[in-house]
Design a protein around this motif. Structure first.
Motif, PDB file in Angstrom:
ATOM      1  N   ILE A   1     -27.962  39.307  33.277  1.00 38.37           N
ATOM      2  CA  ILE A   1     -27.899  37.939  32.732  1.00 38.37           C
ATOM      3  C   ILE A   1     -26.674  37.180  33.230  1.00 38.37           C
ATOM      4  O   ILE A   1     -25.538  37.635  33.075  1.00 38.37           O
TER       5      ILE A   1
ATOM      6  N   ASN B   1     -25.265  33.593  32.512  1.00 39.50           N
ATOM      7  CA  ASN B   1     -25.338  32.339  31.764  1.00 39.50           C
ATOM      8  C   ASN B   1     -24.319  31.349  32.296  1.00 39.50           C
ATOM      9  O   ASN B   1     -23.134  31.657  32.344  1.00 39.50           O
TER      10      ASN B   1
ATOM     11  N   GLU C   1     -29.086  26.678  30.185  1.00 41.63           N
ATOM     12  CA  GLU C   1     -29.354  26.145  28.843  1.00 41.63           C
ATOM     13  C   GLU C   1     -29.412  27.306  27.865  1.00 41.63           C
ATOM     14  O   GLU C   1     -30.165  28.251  28.069  1.00 41.63           O
TER      15      GLU C   1
ATOM     16  N   THR D   1     -30.736  29.038  24.609  1.00 42.97           N
ATOM     17  CA  THR D   1     -31.888  28.879  23.718  1.00 42.97           C
ATOM     18  C   THR D   1     -31.645  29.636  22.428  1.00 42.97           C
ATOM     19  O   THR D   1     -32.562  30.006  21.728  1.00 42.97           O
TER      20      THR D   1
ATOM     21  N   ILE E   1     -42.140  34.981  34.261  1.00 42.73           N
ATOM     22  CA  ILE E   1     -42.036  35.753  33.025  1.00 42.73           C
ATOM     23  C   ILE E   1     -42.564  34.868  31.905  1.00 42.73           C
ATOM     24  O   ILE E   1     -41.979  33.823  31.590  1.00 42.73           O
TER      25      ILE E   1
ATOM     26  N   PHE F   1     -37.130  35.241  19.118  1.00 40.74           N
ATOM     27  CA  PHE F   1     -37.622  33.867  19.244  1.00 40.74           C
ATOM     28  C   PHE F   1     -38.677  33.578  18.171  1.00 40.74           C
ATOM     29  O   PHE F   1     -39.871  33.769  18.392  1.00 40.74           O
TER      30      PHE F   1
ATOM     31  N   ARG G   1     -33.912  42.846  30.340  1.00 39.91           N
ATOM     32  CA  ARG G   1     -32.957  41.738  30.527  1.00 39.91           C
ATOM     33  C   ARG G   1     -31.696  42.086  29.740  1.00 39.91           C
ATOM     34  O   ARG G   1     -31.723  42.108  28.512  1.00 39.91           O
TER      35      ARG G   1
HETATM   36  N1  HH2 Z   1     -33.527  35.793  25.561  1.00 41.48           N
HETATM   37  C1  HH2 Z   1     -32.613  34.813  25.763  1.00 41.48           C
HETATM   38  C2  HH2 Z   1     -32.740  33.971  26.857  1.00 41.48           C
HETATM   39  N2  HH2 Z   1     -33.751  34.115  27.751  1.00 41.48           N
HETATM   40  N3  HH2 Z   1     -35.725  35.239  28.454  1.00 41.48           N
HETATM   41  C3  HH2 Z   1     -36.643  36.184  28.258  1.00 41.48           C
HETATM   42  N4  HH2 Z   1     -37.671  36.323  29.112  1.00 41.48           N
HETATM   43  N5  HH2 Z   1     -36.591  37.043  27.187  1.00 41.48           N
HETATM   44  C4  HH2 Z   1     -35.586  36.965  26.268  1.00 41.48           C
HETATM   45  O1  HH2 Z   1     -35.597  37.755  25.295  1.00 41.48           O
HETATM   46  C5  HH2 Z   1     -34.577  35.952  26.434  1.00 41.48           C
HETATM   47  C6  HH2 Z   1     -34.679  35.097  27.562  1.00 41.48           C
HETATM   48  C7  HH2 Z   1     -31.469  34.634  24.806  1.00 41.48           C
HETATM   49  O2  HH2 Z   1     -30.918  33.390  24.919  1.00 41.48           O
HETATM   50  P1  HH2 Z   1     -29.424  32.873  24.991  1.00 41.48           P
HETATM   51  O3  HH2 Z   1     -29.029  32.401  23.642  1.00 41.48           O
HETATM   52  O4  HH2 Z   1     -29.355  31.867  26.076  1.00 41.48           O
HETATM   53  O5  HH2 Z   1     -28.472  34.072  25.267  1.00 41.48           O
HETATM   54  P2  HH2 Z   1     -28.323  35.069  26.452  1.00 41.48           P
HETATM   55  O6  HH2 Z   1     -28.814  34.363  27.667  1.00 41.48           O
HETATM   56  O7  HH2 Z   1     -26.852  35.388  26.494  1.00 41.48           O
HETATM   57  O8  HH2 Z   1     -29.131  36.284  26.114  1.00 41.48           O
END
Ligand code: HH2
Length: 275
Positions: free
Chosen positions: A19, A21, A59, A61, A136, A189, A255
């Motif tokens: 990851i 970010n 971004e 999420t 994905i 989510f 991931r």
């Molecule tokens: N979780 C996050 C972001 N993108 N994509 C997929 N396919 N599956 C996931 O579970 C998933 C994802 C979590 O979001 P975020 O708050 O941006 O934190 P981080 O990117 O550090 O995990």
């Protein structure tokens, strides 16, 4: 049968999607790699640690987040895609916006990772179909701003499986071949900790869709809730446990933030399995 490659990566064993970010506010590492140079150095470090692919997002999420305009996402991610391309690992763009998908793929991203399964932006499906990118398809319920308020399911495993099957059918109907697809139940989510645990426990039901399964459990809230560990970056051991469980149940894409630690755990798991 599940296809054996995703974006050119062999899925004969679980593969790590590291990851990256490029955000000021991600829940686990927000702000640490906001500068393009720092994000590129971080991605290069993840590849050294053993990442097979990299997921780049502009971004957050996380629950409660409000969204980032496409232009701002592009300003964040394009220099990072450029900087990481020479490493030769498939790059994934984590976005819900068609414009960002299109431009990121044009800049060299091989995978579109949309936490809403190409449903948030009405233009997303056609934008991806017009490229050769892999996708994905992730399940989520509701918008990040409100998704954790009252998630309710009858049978969460069956509902998520059926919703993913519908996302797959919709993508195929738009001209995106099955061989380009992977599915993801979307841990956190629009799900309570109990929902997340049920989905992880019954990953076989998702693997039965016949597509590679991705799990993103790394450092997430349910690990904190179950262990009482408040700081996301101290949830590494719990995250590795979730990754091993997922791998054992057939997930082929993980991931993760902590690539070196997850890789070490998987190496021992695989060695024992083969012994
Ligand atoms: N979780 C996050 C972001 N993108 N994509 C997929 N396919 N599956 C996931 O579970 C998933 C994802 C979590 O979001 P975020 O708050 O941006 O934190 P981080 O990117 O550090 O995990």
């Amino acid at each position: 049968m599940t296809h054996l490659t995703f974006a050119g990566v062999a899925l004969d064993r679980p593969r790590l999607l590291g990851i990256v970010n490029v955000t000021p506010d991600s829940f686990s590492d927000g702000g640490r790699f906001f500068d393009a140079g720092a994000a590129i150095a971080h991605g290069a470090g993840l590849v050294e640690d053993g990442a097979d692919l990299l997921d780049i997002g502009g971004e957050s999420t996380r629950p409660g987040s409000q969204g980032t305009p496409a232009a701002e996402q592009l300003a964040r991610v394009l220099p990072v895609i450029e900087g990481l391309k020479p490493l030769g690992r498939p790059l994934s763009i984590d976005t819900r916006d068609a414009t960002v998908m299109r431009e990121a793929v044009a800049a060299g991203a091989a995978i579109v990772n949309d936490v809403t399964g190409l449903t948030h932006d009405p233009a997303a499906l056609a934008a991806v179909a017009a490229t050769k990118a892999s996708v994905i398809l992730c399940h989520s319920r509701g918008e990040p701003a409100t998704m954790q308020q009252h998630p309710r399911y009858g049978d969460v495993v069956a509902e998520v499986r059926d919703a993913l099957a519908a996302l797959v059918a919709r993508a195929e109907a738009a001209g995106i071949a099955r061989t380009r697809l992977a599915v993801d139940p979307g841990i956190g989510f629009g799900k309570t900790p109990a929902h997340n645990l049920a989905l992880l426990r019954r990953l076989d039901a998702l693997a039965a869709l016949g597509l590679p399964v991705l799990i993103g459990a790394s450092r997430k809230g349910f690990i904190g809730r179950l262990t009482g560990v408040e700081a996301a970056d101290r949830r590494v051991a719990g995250s590795v446990a979730a990754a091993l469980w997922a791998a054992e149940q057939g997930a082929r894409l993980l991931r993760v933030h902590d690539v070196a630690e997850t890789r070490q755990a998987l190496a021992i798991w695989a060695a024992i399995e083969k012994a």
